[in-house]
Write an enzyme that holds these catalytic residues in place. Structure first.
Site, PDB file in Angstrom:
ATOM      1  N   PHE A  12       0.835  -1.213   0.000  1.00 50.71           N
ATOM      2  CA  PHE A  12       0.000   0.000   0.000  1.00 50.71           C
ATOM      3  C   PHE A  12       0.871   1.264   0.000  1.00 50.71           C
ATOM      4  N   ASP A  34      10.420  -6.640  -3.461  1.00 53.72           N
ATOM      5  CA  ASP A  34       9.215  -7.066  -2.749  1.00 53.72           C
ATOM      6  C   ASP A  34       9.040  -8.579  -2.929  1.00 53.72           C
ATOM      7  N   LEU A  36       6.198 -10.006  -2.736  1.00 55.70           N
ATOM      8  CA  LEU A  36       4.823 -10.214  -3.236  1.00 55.70           C
ATOM      9  C   LEU A  36       4.076 -11.214  -2.349  1.00 55.70           C
ATOM     10  N   THR A 131       6.080   2.990  12.761  1.00 56.67           N
ATOM     11  CA  THR A 131       4.688   3.306  13.069  1.00 56.67           C
ATOM     12  C   THR A 131       4.541   3.982  14.424  1.00 56.67           C
ATOM     13  N   ASP A 132       3.457   4.728  14.584  1.00 58.37           N
ATOM     14  CA  ASP A 132       3.188   5.351  15.894  1.00 58.37           C
ATOM     15  C   ASP A 132       2.768   4.305  16.936  1.00 58.37           C
ATOM     16  N   GLU A 133       2.441   3.081  16.486  1.00 58.20           N
ATOM     17  CA  GLU A 133       1.959   2.061  17.440  1.00 58.20           C
ATOM     18  C   GLU A 133       3.045   1.645  18.436  1.00 58.20           C
ATOM     19  N   TYR A 156       2.363  -7.038  16.486  1.00 59.91           N
ATOM     20  CA  TYR A 156       2.806  -6.167  15.385  1.00 59.91           C
ATOM     21  C   TYR A 156       3.646  -5.016  15.914  1.00 59.91           C
ATOM     22  N   LYS A 160       7.660  -4.051  15.406  1.00 61.56           N
ATOM     23  CA  LYS A 160       8.139  -2.786  14.815  1.00 61.56           C
ATOM     24  C   LYS A 160       9.027  -2.047  15.807  1.00 61.56           C
ATOM     25  N   PRO A 211     -18.281  -4.474  10.321  1.00 62.16           N
ATOM     26  CA  PRO A 211     -17.885  -4.924  11.659  1.00 62.16           C
ATOM     27  C   PRO A 211     -17.074  -3.871  12.419  1.00 62.16           C
ATOM     28  N   TYR A 213     -15.316  -2.892  15.878  1.00 55.30           N
ATOM     29  CA  TYR A 213     -14.821  -3.598  17.067  1.00 55.30           C
ATOM     30  C   TYR A 213     -15.237  -2.863  18.350  1.00 55.30           C
ATOM     31  N   ASP A 286     -14.375  -7.284  20.389  1.00 53.74           N
ATOM     32  CA  ASP A 286     -13.240  -6.364  20.292  1.00 53.74           C
ATOM     33  C   ASP A 286     -11.958  -7.096  19.904  1.00 53.74           C
TER      34      ASP A 286
HETATM   35  P1  NAD Z   1       1.484  -3.572   3.297  1.00 56.44           P
HETATM   36  O1  NAD Z   1       1.177  -4.778   4.104  1.00 56.44           O
HETATM   37  O2  NAD Z   1       0.436  -2.997   2.424  1.00 56.44           O
HETATM   38  O3  NAD Z   1       2.751  -3.849   2.367  1.00 56.44           O
HETATM   39  C1  NAD Z   1       3.878  -4.542   2.818  1.00 56.44           C
HETATM   40  C2  NAD Z   1       4.710  -4.931   1.590  1.00 56.44           C
HETATM   41  O4  NAD Z   1       5.881  -5.619   2.072  1.00 56.44           O
HETATM   42  C3  NAD Z   1       3.991  -5.881   0.638  1.00 56.44           C
HETATM   43  O5  NAD Z   1       4.174  -5.473  -0.682  1.00 56.44           O
HETATM   44  C4  NAD Z   1       4.652  -7.227   0.898  1.00 56.44           C
HETATM   45  O6  NAD Z   1       4.655  -8.070  -0.233  1.00 56.44           O
HETATM   46  C5  NAD Z   1       6.056  -6.802   1.295  1.00 56.44           C
HETATM   47  N1  NAD Z   1       6.705  -7.806   2.153  1.00 56.44           N
HETATM   48  C6  NAD Z   1       6.188  -8.402   3.264  1.00 56.44           C
HETATM   49  N2  NAD Z   1       7.048  -9.289   3.771  1.00 56.44           N
HETATM   50  C7  NAD Z   1       8.164  -9.244   2.970  1.00 56.44           C
HETATM   51  C8  NAD Z   1       9.414  -9.916   2.993  1.00 56.44           C
HETATM   52  N3  NAD Z   1       9.679 -10.830   3.934  1.00 56.44           N
HETATM   53  N4  NAD Z   1      10.313  -9.606   2.032  1.00 56.44           N
HETATM   54  C9  NAD Z   1      10.043  -8.694   1.085  1.00 56.44           C
HETATM   55  N5  NAD Z   1       8.867  -8.027   1.015  1.00 56.44           N
HETATM   56  C10 NAD Z   1       7.939  -8.304   1.945  1.00 56.44           C
HETATM   57  O7  NAD Z   1       2.020  -2.504   4.349  1.00 56.44           O
HETATM   58  P2  NAD Z   1       1.825  -0.916   4.384  1.00 56.44           P
HETATM   59  O8  NAD Z   1       0.573  -0.610   5.095  1.00 56.44           O
HETATM   60  O9  NAD Z   1       2.074  -0.367   3.034  1.00 56.44           O
HETATM   61  O10 NAD Z   1       3.031  -0.533   5.361  1.00 56.44           O
HETATM   62  C11 NAD Z   1       4.340  -0.334   4.845  1.00 56.44           C
HETATM   63  C12 NAD Z   1       5.271   0.048   5.984  1.00 56.44           C
HETATM   64  O11 NAD Z   1       4.798   1.229   6.629  1.00 56.44           O
HETATM   65  C13 NAD Z   1       5.353  -1.018   7.077  1.00 56.44           C
HETATM   66  O12 NAD Z   1       6.685  -1.052   7.536  1.00 56.44           O
HETATM   67  C14 NAD Z   1       4.425  -0.508   8.169  1.00 56.44           C
HETATM   68  O13 NAD Z   1       4.837  -0.960   9.445  1.00 56.44           O
HETATM   69  C15 NAD Z   1       4.616   0.985   8.020  1.00 56.44           C
HETATM   70  N6  NAD Z   1       3.461   1.819   8.438  1.00 56.44           N
HETATM   71  C16 NAD Z   1       2.207   1.578   7.960  1.00 56.44           C
HETATM   72  C17 NAD Z   1       1.148   2.425   8.298  1.00 56.44           C
HETATM   73  C18 NAD Z   1      -0.263   2.217   7.765  1.00 56.44           C
HETATM   74  O14 NAD Z   1      -1.174   2.939   8.160  1.00 56.44           O
HETATM   75  N7  NAD Z   1      -0.492   1.276   6.850  1.00 56.44           N
HETATM   76  C19 NAD Z   1       1.389   3.504   9.152  1.00 56.44           C
HETATM   77  C20 NAD Z   1       2.684   3.706   9.642  1.00 56.44           C
HETATM   78  C21 NAD Z   1       3.717   2.870   9.265  1.00 56.44           C
HETATM   79  O1  DAU Z   2      -1.075   3.630  13.436  1.00 55.44           O
HETATM   80  C1  DAU Z   2      -0.388   3.112  12.338  1.00 55.44           C
HETATM   81  C2  DAU Z   2      -0.857   1.706  12.056  1.00 55.44           C
HETATM   82  O2  DAU Z   2      -2.164   1.825  11.509  1.00 55.44           O
HETATM   83  C3  DAU Z   2       0.052   0.936  11.106  1.00 55.44           C
HETATM   84  O3  DAU Z   2       1.312   0.782  11.702  1.00 55.44           O
HETATM   85  C4  DAU Z   2      -0.549  -0.419  10.764  1.00 55.44           C
HETATM   86  O4  DAU Z   2       0.257  -1.080   9.811  1.00 55.44           O
HETATM   87  C5  DAU Z   2      -1.929  -0.201  10.186  1.00 55.44           C
HETATM   88  O5  DAU Z   2      -2.544  -1.439   9.917  1.00 55.44           O
HETATM   89  C6  DAU Z   2      -2.797   0.616  11.145  1.00 55.44           C
HETATM   90  O6  DAU Z   2      -3.131  -0.146  12.333  1.00 55.44           O
HETATM   91  P1  DAU Z   2      -4.604  -0.099  12.984  1.00 55.44           P
HETATM   92  O7  DAU Z   2      -4.780  -1.299  13.800  1.00 55.44           O
HETATM   93  O8  DAU Z   2      -4.854   1.228  13.613  1.00 55.44           O
HETATM   94  O9  DAU Z   2      -5.478  -0.136  11.620  1.00 55.44           O
HETATM   95  P2  DAU Z   2      -6.803  -0.972  11.210  1.00 55.44           P
HETATM   96  O10 DAU Z   2      -7.260  -0.419   9.914  1.00 55.44           O
HETATM   97  O11 DAU Z   2      -6.595  -2.434  11.348  1.00 55.44           O
HETATM   98  O12 DAU Z   2      -7.837  -0.536  12.341  1.00 55.44           O
HETATM   99  C7  DAU Z   2      -8.185   0.842  12.537  1.00 55.44           C
HETATM  100  C8  DAU Z   2      -9.156   0.897  13.697  1.00 55.44           C
HETATM  101  O13 DAU Z   2     -10.387   0.286  13.292  1.00 55.44           O
HETATM  102  C9  DAU Z   2      -8.710   0.132  14.942  1.00 55.44           C
HETATM  103  O14 DAU Z   2      -9.156   0.811  16.106  1.00 55.44           O
HETATM  104  C10 DAU Z   2      -9.424  -1.220  14.819  1.00 55.44           C
HETATM  105  C11 DAU Z   2     -10.736  -0.845  14.137  1.00 55.44           C
HETATM  106  N1  DAU Z   2     -11.343  -1.876  13.266  1.00 55.44           N
HETATM  107  C12 DAU Z   2     -10.543  -2.474  12.335  1.00 55.44           C
HETATM  108  C13 DAU Z   2     -11.048  -3.473  11.507  1.00 55.44           C
HETATM  109  C14 DAU Z   2     -10.181  -4.153  10.495  1.00 55.44           C
HETATM  110  C15 DAU Z   2     -12.677  -2.191  13.381  1.00 55.44           C
HETATM  111  O15 DAU Z   2     -13.401  -1.612  14.227  1.00 55.44           O
HETATM  112  N2  DAU Z   2     -13.190  -3.156  12.554  1.00 55.44           N
HETATM  113  C16 DAU Z   2     -12.434  -3.830  11.638  1.00 55.44           C
HETATM  114  O16 DAU Z   2     -12.960  -4.720  10.936  1.00 55.44           O
END
Ligand code: NAD
Ligand code: DAU
Length: 350
Positions: A12, A34, A36, A131-133, A156, A160, A211, A213, A286
């Site tokens: 993403f 990647d 994939l 991530t902020d998590e 997770y 991180k 859904p 939570y 939840d």
């Molecule tokens: P994503 O799951 O959409 O994409 C992860 C990508 O990494 C995929 O293309 C996958 O094929 C590749 N990958 C996974 N394991 C691999 C491996 N062993 N070797 C090579 N490639 C591999 O994730 P995202 O949401 O795009 O997040 C990307 C980065 O940003 C992550 O490090 C995540 O922790 C961080 N991040 C995400 C968010 C968010 O809101 N999504 C927020 C803050 C930080």
């Molecule tokens: O804060 C950054 C993080 O944000 C990234 O590091 C992670 O990779 C990314 O997945 C995301 O984590 P969250 O757990 O916050 O995102 P998610 O979209 O899974 O959930 C957002 C909120 O919505 C969380 O409070 C859980 C809730 N939720 C999620 C799902 C999938 C629901 O209520 N129902 C659902 O079905």
């Protein structure tokens, strides 16, 4: 020609980062590495794959020999490391995959970069995207700053957090020129529909239950994914070596308010009567250990580098909903097969 390795570029956020760099720096070779996994999708990059400065390499960051060969082949000047397992719910059912990719995979990347750049670290940069998590969970008040104590609470976020520590350790011990960022929740096109916003959009479209939570009062700080890509660019080029920067949208939403807003926008875009989608909202069991609130203080980034988010949530939200409606084939492709099995298992738990 300088060369940058972007790991996880088919995911993403990674795909938006790759597109941003390929378009903005035509004289820089951008190599997307990647594995994939289920989350990686080369469809995300169809529009730029023909460009001469873009290269794709399929491979796993767990394979150190492969990584070393890649450094040898392309002579990278910089690395932007995004490859990771990223979904909290999956980390609860399969934590080891998160330890492997997020911790061991990151250490592999650090080791191979350190060996390849030995004696010539000047001008090199290893950017770790986090991530902020890692900071844990906030109450009603306050924000995460770069000084907030780490307190990860899911497999997770623990993986991180661990990877962040290793990145800093490689800087202090081996002099690797690192920079880190910790970002809040992203949203936008190409978001895999296991995550809240695309899951809701997809289910509204199909008339399936939405859904939510627990009590739905959990809060997240949402950032437009292309703004994350521009922040990564700014930090990669202007961030100080060894430093960490928080990135956020200054845009907090309680989940239930966000779902209501999304329902109303989708009703409008689909030409359905207002209130139709809200009837699909279903409160479900939840998430175990669910973090209550995340909120980012991004003032360091704003004050040092001058970066700010470019668009308002209402606008970004609408563009996101419209993107999913315009790209039904993309969505159908990713919600078939293995994802369907995951979905049935995840939402069957009571
Ligand atoms: P994503 O799951 O959409 O994409 C992860 C990508 O990494 C995929 O293309 C996958 O094929 C590749 N990958 C996974 N394991 C691999 C491996 N062993 N070797 C090579 N490639 C591999 O994730 P995202 O949401 O795009 O997040 C990307 C980065 O940003 C992550 O490090 C995540 O922790 C961080 N991040 C995400 C968010 C968010 O809101 N999504 C927020 C803050 C930080
Ligand atoms: O804060 C950054 C993080 O944000 C990234 O590091 C992670 O990779 C990314 O997945 C995301 O984590 P969250 O757990 O916050 O995102 P998610 O979209 O899974 O959930 C957002 C909120 O919505 C969380 O409070 C859980 C809730 N939720 C999620 C799902 C999938 C629901 O209520 N129902 C659902 O079905």
């Amino acid at each position: 020609m300088s060369s940058i390795l972007i790991s996880g570029g088919a995911g993403f956020i990674g795909s938006h980062v790759v597109r941003h760099f390929v378009n903005r720096y035509p004289d820089t070779r951008i190599v997307n590495l990647d594995a994939l996994t289920y989350a990686g999708n080369l469809e995300n990059l169809r529009d730029i794959e023909h460009l001469p400065n873009y290269h794709f390499e399929k491979g796993n960051i767990l394979d150190r020999d492969f990584l070393a060969g890649l450094f040898e082949k392309y002579q990278f000047d910089g690395v932007i490391h995004l490859a990771a397992e990223s979904h909290v719910d999956r980390s609860i059912s399969d934590p080891l995959a998160f330890v492997e990719t997020n911790v061991i995979g990151t250490v592999n990347m650090l080791q191979v970069a350190t060996q390849a750049w030995k004696g010539q670290m000047d001008g090199k940069r290893f950017y770790h995207v986090s991530t902020d998590e890692v900071y844990g969970s906030l109450g009603e008040e306050g924000f995460f700053t770069e000084e907030t104590r780490y307190d990860p609470r899911s497999p997770y976020s623990a993986s991180k957090a661990s990877s962040d520590h290793f990145v800093r350790a490689w800087h202090h011990t081996y002099g690797l020129p690192v920079v880190l960022s910790n970002c809040s929740n992203n949203y936008g096109p190409n978001h895999f529909p296991e995550k809240l916003i695309p899951l809701m959009i997809s289910n509204i479209r199909q008339g399936k239950p939405l859904p939510v939570y627990g009590d739905g009062l959990y809060t997240r700080d949402w950032l437009w994914v292309k703004d994350h890509a521009s922040a990564i660019d700014a930090i990669f080029h202007q961030g100080r070596v060894g430093e960490t920067y928080n990135i956020g949208g200054n845009n907090e939403w309680k989940n239930i308010d966000l779902v209501h807003q999304l329902c109303d926008i989708m009703d409008e875009l689909l030409g359905r009567a207002q209130g139709t989608a809200r009837q699909l909202i279903t409160f479900v069991k939840d998430r175990p250990g669910h973090d209550r609130r995340y909120a980012i203080d991004a003032s360091k980034l704003r004050n040092e580098i001058g970066w700010e988010p470019s668009i308002r949530f209402e606008e970004g939200f609408r563009m996101t909903a419209q993107w999913y409606l315009d790209n039904e084939a993309w969505l159908q492709d990713v919600i078939s097969g293995n994802y369907q099995e995951y979905y049935d298992k995840q939402y069957a738990r009571k």
